[in-house]
Design a protein around this motif. Structure first.
Motif, short mmCIF file in Angstrom:
data_model
loop_
_atom_site.label_atom_id
_atom_site.label_comp_id
_atom_site.label_asym_id
_atom_site.label_seq_id
_atom_site.Cartn_x
_atom_site.Cartn_y
_atom_site.Cartn_z
N PHE A 7 0.83 -1.20 0.00
CA PHE A 7 0.00 0.00 0.00
C PHE A 7 0.87 1.26 0.00
CE2 PHE A 7 -2.29 -3.43 2.13
CZ PHE A 7 -3.36 -3.56 1.25
N LEU A 8 2.01 1.17 0.65
CA LEU A 8 2.93 2.31 0.66
C LEU A 8 3.48 2.58 -0.74
CD1 LEU A 8 4.80 1.60 4.00
CD2 LEU A 8 3.28 3.52 3.51
N THR A 9 3.71 1.53 -1.51
CA THR A 9 4.27 1.72 -2.85
C THR A 9 3.31 2.40 -3.80
OG1 THR A 9 3.61 -0.48 -3.62
CG2 THR A 9 5.81 -0.28 -2.64
N ILE A 10 2.00 2.30 -3.56
CA ILE A 10 1.03 2.93 -4.47
C ILE A 10 0.47 4.24 -3.91
CG2 ILE A 10 0.42 0.73 -5.52
CD1 ILE A 10 -2.29 0.92 -4.00
N THR A 11 0.89 4.62 -2.72
CA THR A 11 0.43 5.87 -2.12
C THR A 11 1.03 7.04 -2.90
OG1 THR A 11 0.29 4.82 0.04
CG2 THR A 11 0.35 7.22 0.00
N PRO A 12 0.20 7.96 -3.38
CA PRO A 12 0.73 9.12 -4.11
C PRO A 12 1.74 9.90 -3.26
CG PRO A 12 -1.65 8.99 -4.37
CD PRO A 12 -1.27 7.98 -3.32
N ASP A 13 2.69 10.51 -3.93
CA ASP A 13 3.74 11.27 -3.25
C ASP A 13 3.21 12.43 -2.42
OD1 ASP A 13 5.68 9.61 -4.33
OD2 ASP A 13 6.06 10.92 -6.05
N TRP A 14 2.06 12.99 -2.80
CA TRP A 14 1.53 14.16 -2.11
C TRP A 14 0.86 13.81 -0.78
CZ3 TRP A 14 -3.65 13.48 -1.63
CH2 TRP A 14 -4.30 12.73 -2.60
N VAL A 15 0.71 12.52 -0.48
CA VAL A 15 0.08 12.12 0.78
C VAL A 15 1.09 12.29 1.91
CG1 VAL A 15 -0.92 10.18 2.07
CG2 VAL A 15 -1.50 10.52 -0.34
N PRO A 16 0.76 13.08 2.94
CA PRO A 16 1.69 13.26 4.05
C PRO A 16 1.71 12.02 4.96
CG PRO A 16 -0.33 14.44 4.48
CD PRO A 16 -0.46 13.86 3.09
N ALA A 17 2.85 11.74 5.55
CA ALA A 17 3.01 10.63 6.50
C ALA A 17 2.36 9.34 5.99
CB ALA A 17 2.44 11.01 7.86
N PRO A 18 2.85 8.83 4.86
CA PRO A 18 2.19 7.68 4.24
C PRO A 18 2.09 6.44 5.13
CG PRO A 18 4.27 8.18 3.12
CD PRO A 18 4.01 9.28 4.10
N GLU A 19 3.09 6.21 5.96
CA GLU A 19 3.04 5.04 6.86
C GLU A 19 1.87 5.15 7.82
OE1 GLU A 19 5.80 6.94 6.48
OE2 GLU A 19 7.19 5.61 5.43
#
Length: 131
Positions: free
Chosen positions: A28-40
């Motif tokens: 899920f982390l690999t597909i999270t867009p870069d603009w999402v803050p604190a992806p973890e």
């Protein structure tokens, strides 16, 4: 009756997805867009939201809580749609095509159905009679 069955199927789906978000967040982390803050943190919180939403959908005590859970899961599915689009774009940019259009096109069409289904199975006027 069909609404209650679909509500349980959707709840099982969301509960399982939530557990996977918590125990194996890497995909899920690999597909999270870069603009999402604190992806973890976002991925972990989405797992918790899925689990709580699933429990809310099938709890027998309150039609209002089922409705809130349904609305929450519908909004959740809408909010994670950018990650699905990002995954499609990432895969299509890969030399091997990643999972390919046979995976991504149905997934894109399924998202609005899942949004509608979460709302539909949790409608209080129907769930109150079924409960």
């Amino acid at each position: 009756m069909i609404r209650a069955i679909l509500r349980w199927i959707l709840a099982v789906f969301y509960f399982a997805a939530g557990v996977v978000h918590l125990i194996k967040p890497a995909p899920f982390l690999t597909i999270t867009p870069d603009w999402v803050p604190a992806p973890e943190a976002v991925v972990l919180l989405t797992g918790v939201a899925e689990i709580l939403g699933a429990i809310g959908l099938v709890q027998p005590f309150s039609a209002r809580l089922r409705q809130a859970a349904g609305w929450g899961l519908a909004l959740y599915a809408l909010c994670v749609w950018p990650a699905n689009i990002n995954h499609l774009l990432m895969d299509m940019g890969r030399a091997d095509g990643g999972l390919g259009l046979a995976y991504h096109v149905p997934r894109m069409f399924a998202q609005p159905v899942i949004i509608w289904l979460a709302w539909w199975v949790s409608r209080p006027n129907e769930t109150a009679r079924e409960a």
